[in-house]
Design a protein around this motif. Structure first.
Motif, PDB file in Angstrom:
ATOM      1  N   ILE A  54      15.381 -19.447   7.037  1.00 11.04           N
ATOM      2  CA  ILE A  54      15.711 -20.627   6.231  1.00 11.04           C
ATOM      3  C   ILE A  54      17.104 -21.116   6.581  1.00 11.04           C
ATOM      4  O   ILE A  54      17.998 -20.338   6.868  1.00 11.04           O
ATOM      5  CB  ILE A  54      15.587 -20.288   4.722  1.00 11.04           C
ATOM      6  N   ARG A  55      17.231 -22.425   6.598  1.00 11.77           N
ATOM      7  CA  ARG A  55      18.517 -23.060   6.872  1.00 11.77           C
ATOM      8  C   ARG A  55      18.815 -23.998   5.705  1.00 11.77           C
ATOM      9  O   ARG A  55      18.035 -24.886   5.397  1.00 11.77           O
ATOM     10  CB  ARG A  55      18.409 -23.862   8.171  1.00 11.77           C
ATOM     11  N   PHE A  56      19.910 -23.793   5.066  1.00 11.57           N
ATOM     12  CA  PHE A  56      20.294 -24.651   3.946  1.00 11.57           C
ATOM     13  C   PHE A  56      21.246 -25.735   4.434  1.00 11.57           C
ATOM     14  O   PHE A  56      22.075 -25.499   5.309  1.00 11.57           O
ATOM     15  CB  PHE A  56      20.989 -23.836   2.841  1.00 11.57           C
ATOM     16  N   ARG A  59      23.057 -30.879   1.074  1.00 16.02           N
ATOM     17  CA  ARG A  59      22.578 -31.940   0.194  1.00 16.02           C
ATOM     18  C   ARG A  59      21.874 -31.413  -1.056  1.00 16.02           C
ATOM     19  O   ARG A  59      22.229 -31.778  -2.155  1.00 16.02           O
ATOM     20  CB  ARG A  59      21.662 -32.886   0.959  1.00 16.02           C
ATOM     21  N   PHE A  60      20.853 -30.592  -0.897  1.00 10.39           N
ATOM     22  CA  PHE A  60      20.080 -30.106  -2.036  1.00 10.39           C
ATOM     23  C   PHE A  60      19.742 -28.649  -1.791  1.00 10.39           C
ATOM     24  O   PHE A  60      19.601 -28.208  -0.658  1.00 10.39           O
ATOM     25  CB  PHE A  60      18.782 -30.900  -2.205  1.00 10.39           C
ATOM     26  N   TRP A  61      19.502 -27.929  -2.851  1.00 12.19           N
ATOM     27  CA  TRP A  61      19.221 -26.504  -2.706  1.00 12.19           C
ATOM     28  C   TRP A  61      17.978 -26.237  -1.870  1.00 12.19           C
ATOM     29  O   TRP A  61      17.881 -25.241  -1.191  1.00 12.19           O
ATOM     30  CB  TRP A  61      19.088 -25.847  -4.072  1.00 12.19           C
ATOM     31  N   ASN A  62      16.992 -27.157  -1.882  1.00 12.71           N
ATOM     32  CA  ASN A  62      15.755 -26.894  -1.165  1.00 12.71           C
ATOM     33  C   ASN A  62      15.586 -27.754   0.084  1.00 12.71           C
ATOM     34  O   ASN A  62      14.508 -27.870   0.608  1.00 12.71           O
ATOM     35  CB  ASN A  62      14.545 -27.065  -2.083  1.00 12.71           C
ATOM     36  N   ASP A  63      16.620 -28.396   0.577  1.00 10.19           N
ATOM     37  CA  ASP A  63      16.541 -29.164   1.811  1.00 10.19           C
ATOM     38  C   ASP A  63      16.833 -28.210   2.962  1.00 10.19           C
ATOM     39  O   ASP A  63      17.971 -27.975   3.326  1.00 10.19           O
ATOM     40  CB  ASP A  63      17.548 -30.317   1.796  1.00 10.19           C
ATOM     41  N   THR A  64      15.801 -27.635   3.504  1.00  6.32           N
ATOM     42  CA  THR A  64      15.944 -26.536   4.464  1.00  6.32           C
ATOM     43  C   THR A  64      15.832 -26.996   5.912  1.00  6.32           C
ATOM     44  O   THR A  64      15.731 -26.168   6.816  1.00  6.32           O
ATOM     45  CB  THR A  64      14.900 -25.458   4.166  1.00  6.32           C
TER      46      THR A  64
END
Length: 170
Positions: A54-56, A59-64
């Motif tokens: 996973i790459r964070f 912008r948002f916690w779930n924009d991977t």
């Protein structure tokens, strides 16, 4: 077979590579993709671990940023993807169609892609793929199949996702 390829950007990359067996490797904690196929067909991807790929972004916690446990893209046809553990990855399993060049006629079975902040399984702009007996629980979407055709989704566990269990648009 049996390699530990942890904590890399991509764990295993198959590019223009056909007829390989990728078996019982651990590609977990990759910052982009655990196992990546680009223009690679007729491969067997079986019994691997690619968790927490996973790459964070900021912008948002779930924009991977399209990270995934396993990613097939652009003309990766007729692959067998079976018995892999892909939990907690950006997308667990992802068929991405760069320039709308799909990856078709793949068999995806008995994989666990649960706990994805996005899609446990995603397949876009592709056709003839079969998803059976997979686990797609506790994600945003269990299956996201936009612009897919002739896709079979059968006998999967698709429970307790935040949005839809199976979403197909267009």
């Amino acid at each position: 077979e049996g390699n530990a390829v942890n904590n890399n950007f991509n764990g295993i990359d198959l590019v223009r590579s056909d007829g390989n067996v990728i078996k019982e490797n651990d590609a977990s904690n990759s910052g982009n993709v655990g196992i990546h196929l680009l223009r690679s067909s007729g491969n067997s991807i079986e019994g691997n671990r690619a968790e927490h790929c996973i790459r964070f972004t900021d912008r948002f916690w779930n924009d991977t940023a399209d990270s995934a446990g396993i990613l097939l893209e652009e003309y990766s046809h007729r692959n067998r993807v079976t018995d892999n553990t892909l939990r907690y990855s950006g997308d667990g399993f992802f068929i991405r169609a760069n320039n709308r060049h799909g990856s078709n006629d793949n068999y995806i079975a008995r994989n666990d892609a649960s706990f994805s902040p996005n899609n446990a399984f995603e397949a876009v702009f592709s056709e003839g793929n079969v998803f059976e007996e997979n686990v797609a629980d506790f994600s945003n979407y269990g299956f996201w199949l936009g612009f897919s055709r002739n896709t079979k989704v059968r006998a999967n566990s698709i429970r307790k996702n935040r949005m839809d269990g199976v979403a197909v648009e267009h």
